[in-house]
Design a protein around this motif. Sequence first.
Motif, PDB file in Angstrom:
ATOM      1  N   GLY A  46      41.340   4.384  28.429  1.00 28.45           N
ATOM      2  CA  GLY A  46      42.765   4.645  28.417  1.00 28.45           C
ATOM      3  C   GLY A  46      43.251   5.325  27.152  1.00 28.45           C
ATOM      4  O   GLY A  46      42.469   5.806  26.325  1.00 28.45           O
ATOM      5  N   TYR A  47      44.578   5.317  27.021  1.00 30.56           N
ATOM      6  CA  TYR A  47      45.259   5.941  25.900  1.00 30.56           C
ATOM      7  C   TYR A  47      46.166   4.911  25.246  1.00 30.56           C
ATOM      8  O   TYR A  47      46.683   4.011  25.908  1.00 30.56           O
ATOM      9  CB  TYR A  47      46.132   7.102  26.380  1.00 30.56           C
ATOM     10  CG  TYR A  47      45.355   8.171  27.092  1.00 30.56           C
ATOM     11  CD1 TYR A  47      44.741   9.192  26.381  1.00 30.56           C
ATOM     12  CD2 TYR A  47      45.221   8.159  28.473  1.00 30.56           C
ATOM     13  CE1 TYR A  47      44.009  10.169  27.028  1.00 30.56           C
ATOM     14  CE2 TYR A  47      44.498   9.133  29.134  1.00 30.56           C
ATOM     15  CZ  TYR A  47      43.903  10.138  28.406  1.00 30.56           C
ATOM     16  OH  TYR A  47      43.177  11.103  29.058  1.00 30.56           O
ATOM     17  N   VAL A  48      46.397   5.074  23.951  1.00 26.55           N
ATOM     18  CA  VAL A  48      47.373   4.275  23.233  1.00 26.55           C
ATOM     19  C   VAL A  48      48.233   5.258  22.435  1.00 26.55           C
ATOM     20  O   VAL A  48      47.710   6.072  21.674  1.00 26.55           O
ATOM     21  CB  VAL A  48      46.721   3.247  22.283  1.00 26.55           C
ATOM     22  CG1 VAL A  48      47.786   2.521  21.470  1.00 26.55           C
ATOM     23  CG2 VAL A  48      45.898   2.242  23.078  1.00 26.55           C
ATOM     24  N   LEU A  49      49.524   5.178  22.654  1.00 23.04           N
ATOM     25  CA  LEU A  49      50.484   5.972  21.912  1.00 23.04           C
ATOM     26  C   LEU A  49      51.222   5.028  20.978  1.00 23.04           C
ATOM     27  O   LEU A  49      51.798   4.030  21.426  1.00 23.04           O
ATOM     28  CB  LEU A  49      51.470   6.654  22.865  1.00 23.04           C
ATOM     29  CG  LEU A  49      52.586   7.460  22.220  1.00 23.04           C
ATOM     30  CD1 LEU A  49      52.021   8.637  21.421  1.00 23.04           C
ATOM     31  CD2 LEU A  49      53.562   7.940  23.271  1.00 23.04           C
ATOM     32  N   VAL A  50      51.185   5.317  19.681  1.00 18.17           N
ATOM     33  CA  VAL A  50      51.842   4.490  18.678  1.00 18.17           C
ATOM     34  C   VAL A  50      52.948   5.339  18.046  1.00 18.17           C
ATOM     35  O   VAL A  50      52.676   6.424  17.522  1.00 18.17           O
ATOM     36  CB  VAL A  50      50.848   4.017  17.591  1.00 18.17           C
ATOM     37  CG1 VAL A  50      51.558   3.132  16.571  1.00 18.17           C
ATOM     38  CG2 VAL A  50      49.679   3.274  18.228  1.00 18.17           C
ATOM     39  N   VAL A  51      54.187   4.857  18.133  1.00 16.41           N
ATOM     40  CA  VAL A  51      55.329   5.600  17.619  1.00 16.41           C
ATOM     41  C   VAL A  51      56.084   4.719  16.636  1.00 16.41           C
ATOM     42  O   VAL A  51      56.457   3.592  16.966  1.00 16.41           O
ATOM     43  CB  VAL A  51      56.276   6.027  18.764  1.00 16.41           C
ATOM     44  CG1 VAL A  51      57.433   6.857  18.226  1.00 16.41           C
ATOM     45  CG2 VAL A  51      55.535   6.780  19.845  1.00 16.41           C
ATOM     46  N   ASP A  52      56.297   5.231  15.424  1.00  9.78           N
ATOM     47  CA  ASP A  52      57.092   4.513  14.427  1.00  9.78           C
ATOM     48  C   ASP A  52      58.563   4.732  14.718  1.00  9.78           C
ATOM     49  O   ASP A  52      59.038   5.874  14.723  1.00  9.78           O
ATOM     50  CB  ASP A  52      56.771   5.008  13.011  1.00  9.78           C
ATOM     51  CG  ASP A  52      55.406   4.577  12.534  1.00  9.78           C
ATOM     52  OD1 ASP A  52      54.803   3.705  13.172  1.00  9.78           O
ATOM     53  OD2 ASP A  52      54.948   5.119  11.512  1.00  9.78           O
TER      54      ASP A  52
ATOM     55  N   ALA B 114      50.744   1.045  32.853  1.00 10.50           N
ATOM     56  CA  ALA B 114      51.203   1.183  31.466  1.00 10.50           C
ATOM     57  C   ALA B 114      51.867  -0.094  30.976  1.00 10.50           C
ATOM     58  O   ALA B 114      52.486  -0.835  31.746  1.00 10.50           O
ATOM     59  CB  ALA B 114      52.164   2.358  31.346  1.00 10.50           C
ATOM     60  N   ASP B 115      51.723  -0.345  29.676  1.00 12.16           N
ATOM     61  CA  ASP B 115      52.276  -1.542  29.040  1.00 12.16           C
ATOM     62  C   ASP B 115      52.788  -1.125  27.667  1.00 12.16           C
ATOM     63  O   ASP B 115      52.210  -0.241  27.032  1.00 12.16           O
ATOM     64  CB  ASP B 115      51.169  -2.591  28.911  1.00 12.16           C
ATOM     65  CG  ASP B 115      51.688  -3.929  28.428  1.00 12.16           C
ATOM     66  OD1 ASP B 115      52.833  -4.273  28.757  1.00 12.16           O
ATOM     67  OD2 ASP B 115      50.944  -4.613  27.713  1.00 12.16           O
ATOM     68  N   ALA B 116      53.867  -1.755  27.206  1.00  9.88           N
ATOM     69  CA  ALA B 116      54.424  -1.406  25.895  1.00  9.88           C
ATOM     70  C   ALA B 116      54.731  -2.663  25.100  1.00  9.88           C
ATOM     71  O   ALA B 116      55.061  -3.705  25.667  1.00  9.88           O
ATOM     72  CB  ALA B 116      55.692  -0.574  26.062  1.00  9.88           C
ATOM     73  N   GLU B 117      54.614  -2.529  23.782  1.00 14.25           N
ATOM     74  CA  GLU B 117      54.909  -3.637  22.875  1.00 14.25           C
ATOM     75  C   GLU B 117      55.579  -3.072  21.628  1.00 14.25           C
ATOM     76  O   GLU B 117      55.211  -2.001  21.150  1.00 14.25           O
ATOM     77  CB  GLU B 117      53.602  -4.333  22.498  1.00 14.25           C
ATOM     78  CG  GLU B 117      53.776  -5.510  21.572  1.00 14.25           C
ATOM     79  CD  GLU B 117      52.438  -6.169  21.257  1.00 14.25           C
ATOM     80  OE1 GLU B 117      52.182  -6.411  20.075  1.00 14.25           O
ATOM     81  OE2 GLU B 117      51.673  -6.430  22.205  1.00 14.25           O
TER      82      GLU B 117
ATOM     83  N   VAL C 155      57.422  -0.674  15.341  1.00 20.38           N
ATOM     84  CA  VAL C 155      56.299   0.153  15.789  1.00 20.38           C
ATOM     85  C   VAL C 155      56.110  -0.081  17.284  1.00 20.38           C
ATOM     86  O   VAL C 155      55.824  -1.190  17.717  1.00 20.38           O
ATOM     87  CB  VAL C 155      55.002  -0.183  15.014  1.00 20.38           C
ATOM     88  CG1 VAL C 155      53.844   0.656  15.550  1.00 20.38           C
ATOM     89  CG2 VAL C 155      55.191   0.044  13.525  1.00 20.38           C
ATOM     90  N   LEU C 156      56.302   0.981  18.046  1.00 24.40           N
ATOM     91  CA  LEU C 156      56.135   0.929  19.491  1.00 24.40           C
ATOM     92  C   LEU C 156      54.708   1.318  19.836  1.00 24.40           C
ATOM     93  O   LEU C 156      54.213   2.357  19.384  1.00 24.40           O
ATOM     94  CB  LEU C 156      57.108   1.900  20.170  1.00 24.40           C
ATOM     95  CG  LEU C 156      56.969   2.054  21.682  1.00 24.40           C
ATOM     96  CD1 LEU C 156      57.339   0.766  22.399  1.00 24.40           C
ATOM     97  CD2 LEU C 156      57.825   3.213  22.162  1.00 24.40           C
ATOM     98  N   GLU C 157      54.050   0.488  20.633  1.00 23.68           N
ATOM     99  CA  GLU C 157      52.687   0.779  21.073  1.00 23.68           C
ATOM    100  C   GLU C 157      52.666   0.777  22.592  1.00 23.68           C
ATOM    101  O   GLU C 157      52.930  -0.242  23.217  1.00 23.68           O
ATOM    102  CB  GLU C 157      51.718  -0.262  20.520  1.00 23.68           C
ATOM    103  CG  GLU C 157      50.276   0.064  20.776  1.00 23.68           C
ATOM    104  CD  GLU C 157      49.342  -0.890  20.057  1.00 23.68           C
ATOM    105  OE1 GLU C 157      48.552  -1.555  20.751  1.00 23.68           O
ATOM    106  OE2 GLU C 157      49.406  -0.956  18.816  1.00 23.68           O
ATOM    107  N   VAL C 158      52.366   1.935  23.165  1.00 24.56           N
ATOM    108  CA  VAL C 158      52.313   2.083  24.615  1.00 24.56           C
ATOM    109  C   VAL C 158      50.853   2.276  25.010  1.00 24.56           C
ATOM    110  O   VAL C 158      50.192   3.192  24.530  1.00 24.56           O
ATOM    111  CB  VAL C 158      53.151   3.284  25.094  1.00 24.56           C
ATOM    112  CG1 VAL C 158      53.110   3.389  26.617  1.00 24.56           C
ATOM    113  CG2 VAL C 158      54.588   3.178  24.604  1.00 24.56           C
ATOM    114  N   THR C 159      50.361   1.399  25.874  1.00 15.85           N
ATOM    115  CA  THR C 159      48.983   1.462  26.357  1.00 15.85           C
ATOM    116  C   THR C 159      49.007   1.947  27.797  1.00 15.85           C
ATOM    117  O   THR C 159      49.718   1.384  28.628  1.00 15.85           O
ATOM    118  CB  THR C 159      48.313   0.075  26.272  1.00 15.85           C
ATOM    119  OG1 THR C 159      48.399  -0.393  24.927  1.00 15.85           O
ATOM    120  CG2 THR C 159      46.870   0.134  26.701  1.00 15.85           C
TER     121      THR C 159
END
Length: 127
Positions: free
Chosen positions: A25-31, A89-92, A97-101
């Motif tokens: 998968g992918y992980v998008l990390v956004v500050d 998809a899942d987000a935390e 810090v947003l982390e979308v898996t």
Amino acid sequence: MSALRDALRDLPDAVFADLLESDDGYVLVVDLPGATAETTEVLAEDGRLVIEGRREKAVPDDFRYVREDRPLFLDAELPLPADADESGADAEMDRGVLEVTIPKRSDDAARTIPIDEGDGDGSDGDA
């Protein structure tokens, strides 16, 4: 995935983002400093990831902005890679810090199509 990489480059300069990829998968990390889970919305649909986030800032009594360089309202629409499974998809959000898996579709996503057995007489059933 190059469309997603290009879209990340087009984010405002004040927004920092990392994109990671594994076999699964992918992980998008956004500050998003100052943003919370309550002030952020993430939506995955139609091959796109939409992120809306805003920072809540308190202004002390008797003060007003003379200059504001820290506004944050992020409204980003990012294309997902073709093999991304947006339904999983899942987000935390943790301390801004947003982390979308986003998992990748598995290879077994192919579906066998059942074939109905005809009546064998060669007719179409009409009399």
